[in-house]
Structure formats: C-alpha cells, structure tokens
Design a protein around this motif. Structure first.
Motif, short mmCIF file in Angstrom:
data_model
loop_
_atom_site.label_atom_id
_atom_site.label_comp_id
_atom_site.label_asym_id
_atom_site.label_seq_id
_atom_site.Cartn_x
_atom_site.Cartn_y
_atom_site.Cartn_z
N ILE A 98 0.85 -1.19 0.00
CA ILE A 98 0.00 0.00 0.00
C ILE A 98 0.88 1.24 0.00
O ILE A 98 1.84 1.32 0.77
N THR A 99 0.59 2.19 -0.88
CA THR A 99 1.24 3.49 -0.84
C THR A 99 0.16 4.57 -0.81
O THR A 99 -0.97 4.35 -1.24
N ILE A 100 0.53 5.74 -0.29
CA ILE A 100 -0.47 6.78 -0.05
C ILE A 100 -0.75 7.63 -1.28
O ILE A 100 -1.89 7.87 -1.63
N ASP A 101 0.32 8.10 -1.94
CA ASP A 101 0.05 8.98 -3.09
C ASP A 101 1.03 8.80 -4.24
O ASP A 101 1.03 9.59 -5.16
N ASN A 102 1.85 7.78 -4.19
CA ASN A 102 2.79 7.62 -5.31
C ASN A 102 3.01 6.15 -5.66
O ASN A 102 4.10 5.64 -5.47
N PRO A 103 1.99 5.45 -6.20
CA PRO A 103 0.63 5.89 -6.52
C PRO A 103 -0.29 5.73 -5.30
O PRO A 103 0.07 5.06 -4.33
N THR A 124 -3.37 -12.29 5.15
CA THR A 124 -2.88 -11.12 4.43
C THR A 124 -2.21 -10.16 5.40
O THR A 124 -2.75 -9.84 6.45
N VAL A 125 -1.01 -9.73 5.03
CA VAL A 125 -0.26 -8.73 5.80
C VAL A 125 -0.27 -7.44 4.98
O VAL A 125 0.03 -7.44 3.79
N LEU A 126 -0.65 -6.32 5.62
CA LEU A 126 -0.66 -5.04 4.94
C LEU A 126 0.70 -4.37 5.10
O LEU A 126 1.15 -4.12 6.23
N VAL A 127 1.35 -4.10 3.97
CA VAL A 127 2.69 -3.50 3.98
C VAL A 127 2.58 -2.07 3.46
O VAL A 127 2.28 -1.84 2.29
N PHE A 128 2.81 -1.11 4.34
CA PHE A 128 2.78 0.30 3.96
C PHE A 128 4.19 0.69 3.52
O PHE A 128 5.08 0.90 4.35
N ASN A 129 4.38 0.76 2.20
CA ASN A 129 5.71 0.96 1.64
C ASN A 129 5.99 2.45 1.41
O ASN A 129 5.09 3.28 1.46
N LYS A 130 7.25 2.75 1.19
CA LYS A 130 7.74 4.11 0.86
C LYS A 130 7.57 5.09 2.02
O LYS A 130 7.39 6.29 1.80
N ILE A 148 -7.37 1.43 11.42
CA ILE A 148 -8.55 0.72 10.92
C ILE A 148 -8.29 -0.78 10.85
O ILE A 148 -9.06 -1.60 11.37
N TYR A 149 -7.19 -1.16 10.22
CA TYR A 149 -6.98 -2.57 9.90
C TYR A 149 -6.38 -3.37 11.06
O TYR A 149 -6.66 -4.57 11.18
N LYS A 150 -5.60 -2.73 11.92
CA LYS A 150 -5.09 -3.45 13.09
C LYS A 150 -6.22 -3.79 14.05
O LYS A 150 -6.21 -4.85 14.68
N LYS A 151 -7.22 -2.90 14.17
CA LYS A 151 -8.37 -3.18 15.03
C LYS A 151 -9.14 -4.42 14.55
O LYS A 151 -9.70 -5.16 15.35
N ILE A 152 -9.16 -4.62 13.24
CA ILE A 152 -9.87 -5.77 12.69
C ILE A 152 -9.08 -7.06 12.91
O ILE A 152 -9.64 -8.14 12.99
N GLY A 153 -7.76 -6.93 13.01
CA GLY A 153 -6.92 -8.11 13.24
C GLY A 153 -5.85 -8.33 12.20
O GLY A 153 -5.15 -9.35 12.23
N TYR A 154 -5.70 -7.39 11.26
CA TYR A 154 -4.69 -7.55 10.21
C TYR A 154 -3.34 -7.00 10.70
O TYR A 154 -3.28 -5.94 11.31
N GLN A 155 -2.29 -7.75 10.41
CA GLN A 155 -0.96 -7.29 10.74
C GLN A 155 -0.54 -6.21 9.75
O GLN A 155 -0.71 -6.35 8.55
N CYS A 156 0.01 -5.12 10.26
CA CYS A 156 0.44 -4.00 9.43
C CYS A 156 1.91 -3.72 9.69
O CYS A 156 2.35 -3.67 10.84
N ILE A 157 2.67 -3.53 8.61
CA ILE A 157 4.10 -3.25 8.72
C ILE A 157 4.42 -2.02 7.87
O ILE A 157 4.00 -1.93 6.72
N THR A 165 14.14 -0.37 5.62
CA THR A 165 13.42 -0.29 6.89
C THR A 165 12.41 -1.43 7.01
O THR A 165 11.53 -1.57 6.15
N ASN A 166 12.55 -2.23 8.03
CA ASN A 166 11.64 -3.35 8.34
C ASN A 166 11.62 -4.44 7.26
O ASN A 166 10.70 -5.28 7.25
N VAL A 167 12.60 -4.45 6.38
CA VAL A 167 12.69 -5.52 5.39
C VAL A 167 12.95 -6.86 6.09
O VAL A 167 12.38 -7.90 5.71
N THR A 168 13.75 -6.83 7.14
CA THR A 168 14.03 -8.06 7.89
C THR A 168 12.76 -8.61 8.52
O THR A 168 12.56 -9.83 8.58
#
Length: 314
Positions: A98-103, A124-130, A148-157, A165-168
């Motif tokens: 997931i990216t915010i604006d690029n794209p 599914t793991v949500l990866v906020f990149n960039k 939003i998504y952590k409350k539902i139970g999805y892991q977010c990185i 950063t956090n590649v490991t």
C-alpha cells in the motif's frame, strides 16, 4: 512427472519438477478447470502432472492434470467484467503493498482484496511501503489506515524498501512459506523483493510524475525460490480488483468486524442496508466499524465497480 508451475506466459508454463529440473510446458487443446471460467486455466503455484517430450533437440512438456488447489486468489477484470483471472494458487500468505500517493492505494481496493483472501482463508499482511518519502499529512494517513486494519486483526508493517526499513521483519514472516506480493503498479513490489533477495535483480521503473501512477514492470506472475527457505510470487500490478463468485448474502462473513457483531442484528438474513435494529449499522454509527469499510461493503453487495478515488477521510 509432477511439478509446480513457476511462471505462466499465457500459452507456455515454466514447471519445476520434483527433481528440481525446469521444463517449458504447454497444455493440450482446450483445458478448463471444472467450475472456473478464467482467462488462465493454469496459474502460478499450481501442482501439475506433465509428460516430457523431445522435439528438434528441445525438451518440453505437456500438462495433463492439475491437482486440487488448496486456495487461490481470483479477480474479475474491471474493464472486461465477464473475464476472470486466477492470480496465483496454493498460497500461504499475501503481502498487500500500500502506498499513499505515489501511486495512491484506496480503501475500496484494499477491502476488495481482503474479502477475497478471507473467502479462501489466506492470511494477508498489509505492507505500507515508501514510508521514507512521506510528509506529515501522508504519515497521518498511514496511521489512520493502520488503526482501521489493526483493530480488525490484520498485521500492518511500515516499510521502506529503498532505506531497508523493516525488510528483515518481512523476511522473518516469509520463512518456510509461499508468499505472494501484490498491489498497484508502482507501489514498489519489485523494489521490495530485490531488497529481500538482491540476487533476483527484478526490473523496476519510476512513477509517472504526471499521473502519479506506476508503470508495469512485471508482465506475468512468477514464483522464485529464495535463499532463506522461502518462495515468493511476484505479480503484475493490479489496477482494480473485482470480487468473483460471491453471493451478497455471504459477503459480511468476510468482513471480520461485521461477522463479529452480525448475530446481534434483529434479522438473521440482515444485509445491513435498510433493515431496522442492525448491529452492523449501529457499530458504524458508534464508530466501532470504519465508515470506509462499510462503504466498501455496500459497493460489493450492490455489484458496483471499484470506486478508485473514494476519499478515506470522508
């Protein structure tokens, strides 16, 4: 012989046999999986039986059997609504980039993908990149989405592939598993894969400044064996994600926060639209369920196409 499909180019399939040898394989005539009418009858991750043949000094194979799939990710084409595509099969987990604006990645896309993954019990793991490129406003949006998504139970990185950063942390989740990486074109899938396994050296391209959209770098889904006992499936950038073969009465089962409260609805067959004493609508009003998630649900059950520019702040 039996093997696993590592790459599909539409007419030819790269299959890795049990002894580690790769074969270029094709299928005989019209080959269709029972109950699945898709543009690609065979997908990356499929276990297949094939017969080896030698023609003009080239050794190839002919696929005769597809083994039962434990799961798969299938989507409906946004522009060709009657067409469906199996992105990959036999997946242990998905990393949704997931990216915010690029794209920009909007909640309608995220939620449609998550519904399909939930339907086939794929983690599914949500990866906020960039994250290294974001200013204060974009950082706030990342935190908002994570909440939003952590409350539902999805892991977010939060990840920066370019800054390592956090590649490991991502690599640790991949150990011993077959992981699929998916997202819009330009979200940095190939860059992240290269950070995880530099030897792969996948092609990357810059974002179009004019439209803030990614350019396709991966043309076909492809699986790779990694050096640390893991497999990765790199996929083409996905513009839109249409939900396939899902009755509107069952969609709420795949929204975990809806499923948790729907037994409190007055009616057992409540669709959470206009029915009185609906626990889901009440939870939305009480801000226990995100309005953006509820909008995504309404779009899906109405059979609407994805609303790409829905503002999550509305």
């Amino acid at each position: 012989m039996t093997g696993i499909v590592y790459k599909s180019t539409g007419s030819w399939y790269l299959v890795k046999a049990e002894d580690g040898t790769f074969y270029e394989c094709r299928i005989k005539g019209k080959f269709r999986m029972e109950g699945i009418k898709s543009t690609n009858p065979i997908a990356v991750g499929d276990v297949v039986d094939f017969e080896v043949e030698t023609n003009n000094d080239a050794t190839t194979g002919v696929i005769s059997v597809i083994h039962d799939r434990k799961n798969y990710i299938i989507r409906k084409s946004v522009n060709l609504s009657k067409q469906t595509q199996i992105i990959a099969s036999n997946i242990d987990q998905v990393f949704l980039l997931i990216t915010i604006d690029n794209p920009p990645t909007f909640t309608s896309f995220i939620d449609r993908f998550l519904v399909t993954a939930e339907a086939y019990s794929i983690t599914t793991v949500l990866v906020f990149n960039k994250i290294d490129s974001y200013q204060l406003e974009q950082r706030a949006e990342v935190l908002y989405l994570k909440d939003i998504y952590k409350k539902i139970g999805y892991q977010c990185i939060e990840v920066s592939a370019t800054e390592n950063t956090n590649v490991t942390a991502v690599k640790e989740l991949m150990l011993g598993k077959t992981s699929m990486f998916v997202g819009h074109s330009g979200v940095g899938k190939s860059t992240l894969v290269n950070a995880i396994e530099p030897a792969l050296d996948l092609k990357t391209k810059e974002i179009s400044d004019q439209h803030k959209q990614g350019k396709h770098t991966t043309t076909f889904a492809e699986m790779f064996d990694l050096s640390f006992e893991a497999k990765i499936i790199d996929t083409p950038g996905i513009t839109g994600f249409g939900v396939v073969d899902m009755e509107k009465e069952e969609v709420d089962d795949y929204f975990p926060e809806f499923f948790a409260v729907k037994n409190d609805c007055k009616f057992n067959n409540c669709l959470h639209v206009e029915e009185p004493k609906c626990a889901v609508k009440m939870a939305v009003e009480n801000e226990e369920i995100s309005p953006s998630r509820y909008r995504s649900y309404l779009q899906i059950i109405a059979g609407e196409e994805e609303h790409y520019r829905t503002d999550i702040w509305e």
